[in-house]
Enzyme design. Structure first.
Site, PDB file in Angstrom:
ATOM      1  N   HIS A  64     -28.542  -2.489   5.538  1.00 46.59           N
ATOM      2  CA  HIS A  64     -28.494  -1.543   4.416  1.00 46.59           C
ATOM      3  C   HIS A  64     -27.741  -0.296   4.869  1.00 46.59           C
ATOM      4  O   HIS A  64     -26.839   0.159   4.191  1.00 46.59           O
ATOM      5  CB  HIS A  64     -29.917  -1.203   3.944  1.00 46.59           C
ATOM      6  CG  HIS A  64     -29.938  -0.361   2.699  1.00 46.59           C
ATOM      7  ND1 HIS A  64     -31.083  -0.023   2.030  1.00 46.59           N
ATOM      8  CD2 HIS A  64     -28.944   0.234   2.007  1.00 46.59           C
ATOM      9  CE1 HIS A  64     -30.785   0.721   0.971  1.00 46.59           C
ATOM     10  NE2 HIS A  64     -29.493   0.900   0.944  1.00 46.59           N
ATOM     11  N   GLU A 111     -21.814   4.393   1.882  1.00 44.78           N
ATOM     12  CA  GLU A 111     -22.605   4.598   3.103  1.00 44.78           C
ATOM     13  C   GLU A 111     -21.874   5.522   4.073  1.00 44.78           C
ATOM     14  O   GLU A 111     -22.482   6.369   4.723  1.00 44.78           O
ATOM     15  CB  GLU A 111     -22.913   3.246   3.764  1.00 44.78           C
ATOM     16  CG  GLU A 111     -23.917   2.401   2.998  1.00 44.78           C
ATOM     17  CD  GLU A 111     -25.327   3.015   2.973  1.00 44.78           C
ATOM     18  OE1 GLU A 111     -25.802   3.485   4.022  1.00 44.78           O
ATOM     19  OE2 GLU A 111     -25.933   3.041   1.887  1.00 44.78           O
ATOM     20  N   HIS A 115     -23.701   8.918   4.849  1.00 45.29           N
ATOM     21  CA  HIS A 115     -24.372   8.898   6.157  1.00 45.29           C
ATOM     22  C   HIS A 115     -23.398   8.917   7.338  1.00 45.29           C
ATOM     23  O   HIS A 115     -23.629   9.602   8.323  1.00 45.29           O
ATOM     24  CB  HIS A 115     -25.257   7.648   6.265  1.00 45.29           C
ATOM     25  CG  HIS A 115     -26.241   7.525   5.144  1.00 45.29           C
ATOM     26  ND1 HIS A 115     -27.347   8.325   5.038  1.00 45.29           N
ATOM     27  CD2 HIS A 115     -26.272   6.694   4.067  1.00 45.29           C
ATOM     28  CE1 HIS A 115     -28.043   7.992   3.956  1.00 45.29           C
ATOM     29  NE2 HIS A 115     -27.408   7.012   3.348  1.00 45.29           N
TER      30      HIS A 115
END
Ligand SMILES: *[C@@H]1O[C@H](CO)[C@@H](O)[C@H](O)[C@H]1NC(C)=O
Ligand SMILES: *[C@@H]1O[C@H](CO)[C@@H](O)[C@H](O)[C@H]1NC(C)=O
Ligand SMILES: *[C@@H]1O[C@H](CO)[C@@H](O)[C@H](O)[C@H]1NC(C)=O
Length: 240
Positions: A64, A111, A115
């Site tokens: 994930h 992502e 992040h």
């Protein structure tokens, strides 16, 4: 394809990369990372049938994300390009697929922006190629498939596990490994597993466990049965 070579060469070999080369300059504001893997067998339960699917080549736990714990979106001017991760795409499609309608590249882009741009303070993740390559290496090093296989934990619609069964199967991944479940019709169903890592990429992280981000999932309760559903033809309702 050769654009990233030279400026952002990933050191191949697990030990070399995982070695304590993260953030040697101590410039990261965060101390811990969360490495989250999800279970495609139950992930689609929170979507309608047309919105979510398990790609044919996917056969186990998938990534994930790899999330520094701190403020997200650290550099909005640094976007991911196809060239950044050209040679990793086959592995990423296998181990970090998109299960929903949007493309895998869209997923990776999100992502990275949210992040990955916050991880670049660490030498081990200082550019997209290193960041995605590290996530792939972590998935193979911190393999839930392997841990469950070794403990004889198999997906099933009918048989459940105790929290202790699952947690002890994952003992090599640290004591603070987080099991997340989805609740449906009185059953709790395993959905995602979060592994805390320190900045040097060792397993575990000694800051207090942060709250699980708000989502469809909650920490699995340790006093009720946990189901680990198989991949089926109907991923949005795997065990009718
Ligand atoms: C943000 O990203 C841009 C584009 O890649 C880069 O030039 C810049 O150095 C980055 N800023 C920081 C603070 O990392
Ligand atoms: C850390 O410092 C070294 C040596 O000064 C430098 O080469 C390297 O680029 C720095 N890394 C980061 C992520 O700032
Ligand atoms: C699960 O239980 C249902 C209902 O008892 C049964 O029809 C089905 O065959 C079982 N499936 C497996 C894989 O044991």
């Amino acid at each position: 394809m050769a654009l990233y070579a030279g400026i952002c060469l990933t050191v191949l070999g697990l030990t070399a990369t995982i070695a304590a080369q993260a953030d040697m300059n101590n410039s990261c504001k965060w101390k811990c990372l969360t490495f989250a893997q999800l279970w495609p067998g139950s992930f689609c339960m929170t979507f309608s049938s047309k919105q979510c699917n398990i790609p044919k080549h996917v056969d186990g736990w998938t990534i994930h994300g790899l999330w520094p714990r701190g403020k997200p979106f650290c550099n909005k001017s640094w976007s991911l390009t196809q060239e950044d991760i050209g040679d990793l795409q086959d592995d990423l499609l296998h181990y970090w697929p998109s299960l929903v309608k949007s493309s895998a590249f869209t997923f990776w882009t999100k992502e990275w922006s949210k992040h990955g741009t916050c991880a670049t303070c660490a030498d081990s993740m200082s550019c997209p190629h290193k960041y995605f390559s590290l996530a792939l290496q972590l998935r193979s090093k911190l393999s839930i498939d392997a841990a469950f296989n070794a403990a004889g934990i198999k997906p099933s619609c009918n048989n459940s596990y105790t929290y202790e069964d699952l947690h002890s199967a994952l003992s090599d991944l640290g004591t603070h490994v987080g099991l997340q479940c989805y609740y449906q019709e009185g059953r709790q169903i395993l959905m995602q597993i979060k592994i805390p890592l320190s900045k040097d990429l060792s397993i575990g992280c000694n800051t207090p466990n942060e709250h699980f981000s708000r989502s469809f999932y909650e920490p699995c309760k340790n006093n009720a049965a946990i189901y680990f559903y198989p991949f089926t033809q109907h991923p949005h309702n795997p065990c009718p």
